[in-house]
Design a protein around this motif. Structure first.
Motif, PDB file in Angstrom:
ATOM      1  N   UNK A  50       0.836  -1.210   0.000  1.00  0.00           N
ATOM      2  CA  UNK A  50       0.000   0.000   0.000  1.00  0.00           C
ATOM      3  C   UNK A  50       0.869   1.257   0.000  1.00  0.00           C
ATOM      4  N   UNK A  51       1.960   1.238   0.775  1.00  0.00           N
ATOM      5  CA  UNK A  51       2.868   2.388   0.798  1.00  0.00           C
ATOM      6  C   UNK A  51       3.492   2.608  -0.586  1.00  0.00           C
ATOM      7  N   UNK A  52       3.848   1.505  -1.235  1.00  0.00           N
ATOM      8  CA  UNK A  52       4.463   1.616  -2.559  1.00  0.00           C
ATOM      9  C   UNK A  52       3.450   2.137  -3.583  1.00  0.00           C
ATOM     10  N   UNK A  53       2.228   1.699  -3.481  1.00  0.00           N
ATOM     11  CA  UNK A  53       1.188   2.180  -4.396  1.00  0.00           C
ATOM     12  C   UNK A  53       0.918   3.673  -4.196  1.00  0.00           C
ATOM     13  N   UNK A  54       0.966   4.104  -2.956  1.00  0.00           N
ATOM     14  CA  UNK A  54       0.786   5.530  -2.684  1.00  0.00           C
ATOM     15  C   UNK A  54       1.938   6.341  -3.271  1.00  0.00           C
TER      16      UNK A  54
END
Length: 643
Positions: free
Chosen positions: A94-98
């Protein structure tokens, strides 16, 4: 530095040629721009974040051939826990997608730092590749200088295309490719730091450089390339300037440039000392701001008896302190090297660009020289009986070298000579067959050659080795590379079958085709951004940036062993019989770069003398034997089918 982290960083130090050309069904080509480069860049898609489950499943497949059954079961458990709903893997995903939503390319800035600027080992051998041009034969000093002048003018001719933004847009199949790297290779220099380096793109500034720097006998000279009227110098004018350089530098001086071969932290500290003197600072800035660097070398030191290998070593490390390593400035992105007897090439600092822009620059220069494009202008000037243009003579760049810097130079000599002694290379032209034969068998040339490399390794070591091949992700904005993990269950089965005396021809051919197809499919995923290594690196860096513990997955034996790339490979297609060369990624590994041609393949292989397990000459023999065995089973299978 932890082993796994170090290897992830090292994977950025290879060229991105493979996967860029001929690794999948699409093939590389260049087309004249039908739109502006700015419009083209703006239309490129963004690098995707692959689905977590897909990456982890693919990762497990690449780990399996390199670990025991018990080790694999443990890796499976770790991956399962990492991917559990609400677990650490999903949090990092999720952090990478953000991050991907907020940036043009979620990897590019991280990659520049992790793969290059944070990397503290020397750029020589460990990072900067050598690119050997077609070998020449110089009988006189003027032959050498004349060729150097042609290289310089050819490079400036290419620079004009870049300045005018008329350089053709690269594409792979139907995909147009990112062109940003082309505009970062001239006028660029890496700047050493104590813990992290930086990079400056002078060519993209409001006041771009108009000069080059030429080195001879460790002396540096600044030469303005555009004359007083702003027009580029002709071949004869450049030749005149080079003669002046040689006449004024007949005896060697302090090899200040050898400092650039040091460990980056050591060089960073010495750099701060060196720049304290105003004269030194001014000379360094002239070098850093130059369009490119040209080294005029003497005869080969300690020749190996193989001209290709001699030229490769000259380009990679300059043969150390007893050779021409002091006649360099390894922080410059482009350094052309012109040897006294005909060894010609370049070495390039890897941070701003992968191989394709460098290769296209080389191809342009070689074509410029071979077609005589430079002769028309010089002939026209003579016919018109134009007066000689008054040129400012080359400016000598001076250095004040105190005792502290002299000691730094001596330390750099010792460190480099140890590295030079350790690296051994075997470069050769394989003439058994080339891409024409491979294509006639309806096989991917790159995948075929990759399987030959796998077979050669297994033939020597009786076990598979983790195998790195770089794939270009330039179909995306600011794309760099992804790893093709060429060692697979299919490649191991192929190697075992080929070496099994009881296996039939049909079984060997079947295993070869399955291995080639498996590699081809992985390569296709990699060039589209759906490999394993860059996604996992992104998840790891997300954890580090968030102040979290590094997940167990990255400390597991499966991850460490599959990231310990004992084979570091790149395909380097070129229009001419050129080849690239570099050192291995790991102490017990091999470097293997190749230029596939219709009826031959040019190889540059390397290993370290300090490893009792590896030897480049042994690898060459195993590779040639593997290639011919693969060739023969295909021929026998074809004859059998006709009967």
């Amino acid at each position: 530095m932890a082993l796994s982290a170090s290897l992830l960083i090292r994977q950025g130090l290879r060229n991105g040629w493979s996967g860029y050309i001929r690794t999948c069904a699409s093939s590389f080509a260049m087309v004249a721009p039908s739109r502006s480069l700015h419009d083209h860049q703006g239309s490129l898609p963004r690098l995707p974040v692959p689905p977590l489950e897909d990456t982890l499943n693919k990762y497990l497949k690449t780990v399996k051939p390199l670990v025991t059954e018990e080790e694999f079961q443990l890796t499976e458990e770790i991956v399962k826990k990492f991917a559990a709903p609400g677990g650490i893997g999903q949090q990092l995903q999720e952090k990478l997608q953000q991050r991907a939503k907020k940036t043009d390319n979620w990897l590019s800035e991280w990659w520049i730092n992790a793969a290059y600027l944070d990397y503290r080992w020397p750029v020589v051998v460990w990072s900067s590749p050598g690119l050997v041009f077609p070998l020449q034969e110089f009988k006189t000093l003027d032959d050498q200088l004349s060729y150097a002048a042609k290289v310089i003018v050819g490079a400036l001719d290419y620079k004009k295309m870049l300045d005018d933004k008329t350089v053709p847009i690269d594409h792979m199949g139907k995909d147009l490719l990112d062109m940003s790297q082309y505009f970062k290779m001239l006028g660029t220099c890496r700047i050493p730091g104590v813990t992290r380096d930086s990079i400056v793109y002078h060519g993209q500034s409001d006041n771009p450089p108009k000069h080059i720097v030429v080195a001879h006998n460790n002396h540096y000279f600044k030469i303005d390339m555009y004359g007083k009227e702003g027009k580029p110098l002709t071949i004869n004018q450049v030749l005149h300037q080079l003669r002046n350089v040689v006449e004024r530098s007949t005896h060697p001086t302090n090899p200040v440039g050898i400092l650039t071969t040091q460990n980056r932290n050591v060089w960073g500290k010495a750099y701060k000392k060196l720049r304290k003197d105003k004269l030194n600072k001014a000379s360094i800035e002239d070098i850093q701001r130059s369009i490119f660097f040209v080294a005029l070398d003497g005869p080969i030191v300690n020749p190996t008896g193989n001209e290709m290998t001699d030229a490769a070593l000259l380009c990679v490390h300059g043969n150390g302190s007893q050779g021409y390593a002091g006649n360099r400035w390894y922080d410059k992105t482009i350094q052309f090297i012109i040897g006294k007897k005909g060894a010609v090439g370049l070495t390039y600092e890897h941070t701003p660009a992968e191989g394709p822009p460098i290769a296209n620059l080389m191809d342009h220069i070689v074509n410029f020289i071979n077609t005589g494009n430079f002769q028309k202008e010089d002939r026209t000037m003579k016919e018109r009986k134009l007066p000689a243009v008054e040129l400012d003579r080359p400016k000598r760049l001076m250095f004040n070298i105190g005792d502290d810097i002299k000691q730094e130079i001596e330390d750099a000599k010792c460190a480099l000579d140890s590295l030079v002694e350790d690296l051994e290379m075997t470069c050769f032209l394989f003439t058994g067959f080339g891409t024409s034969f491979i294509k006639s068998q309806r096989l991917s040339p790159d995948s075929f050659l990759q399987m030959a490399i796998q077979l050669a390794f297994y033939r020597i070591h009786k076990e598979p080795g983790a195998h790195y091949e770089s794939a270009s992700t330039r179909k995306y904005l600011y794309g760099r590379t992804e790893t093709i993990r060429s060692c697979s269950t299919e490649s191991v089965e192929f190697a075992k079958t080929m070496l099994d005396e009881n296996a039939s021809i049909d079984e060997k051919v079947s295993s070869l085709r399955k291995a080639v197809e498996g590699h081809k499919n992985y390569a296709k995923d990699a060039v589209h951004g759906y490999g394993v290594d860059r996604h996992l690196l992104g998840l790891k860096l997300c954890a580090i940036e968030a102040g979290m513990d590094v997940p167990t997955l990255f400390m597991d034996v499966g991850y460490i062993r599959s990231s310990h790339m004992r084979l570091s490979t790149s395909q380097v297609p070129a229009r001419c019989e050129a080849f690239m060369c570099f050192g291995p990624l790991v102490p017990d590994g091999y470097g293997c770069c190749y230029n596939p041609r219709p009826d031959s393949v040019v190889f540059g292989t390397s290993a370290f003398n300090s490893s009792p397990e590896t030897d480049s000459a042994t690898f060459r023999a195993a590779l040639e034997e593997s290639l011919m065995d693969m060739h023969d089973i295909l021929l026998k299978s074809g004859l059998k089918a006709k009967l």
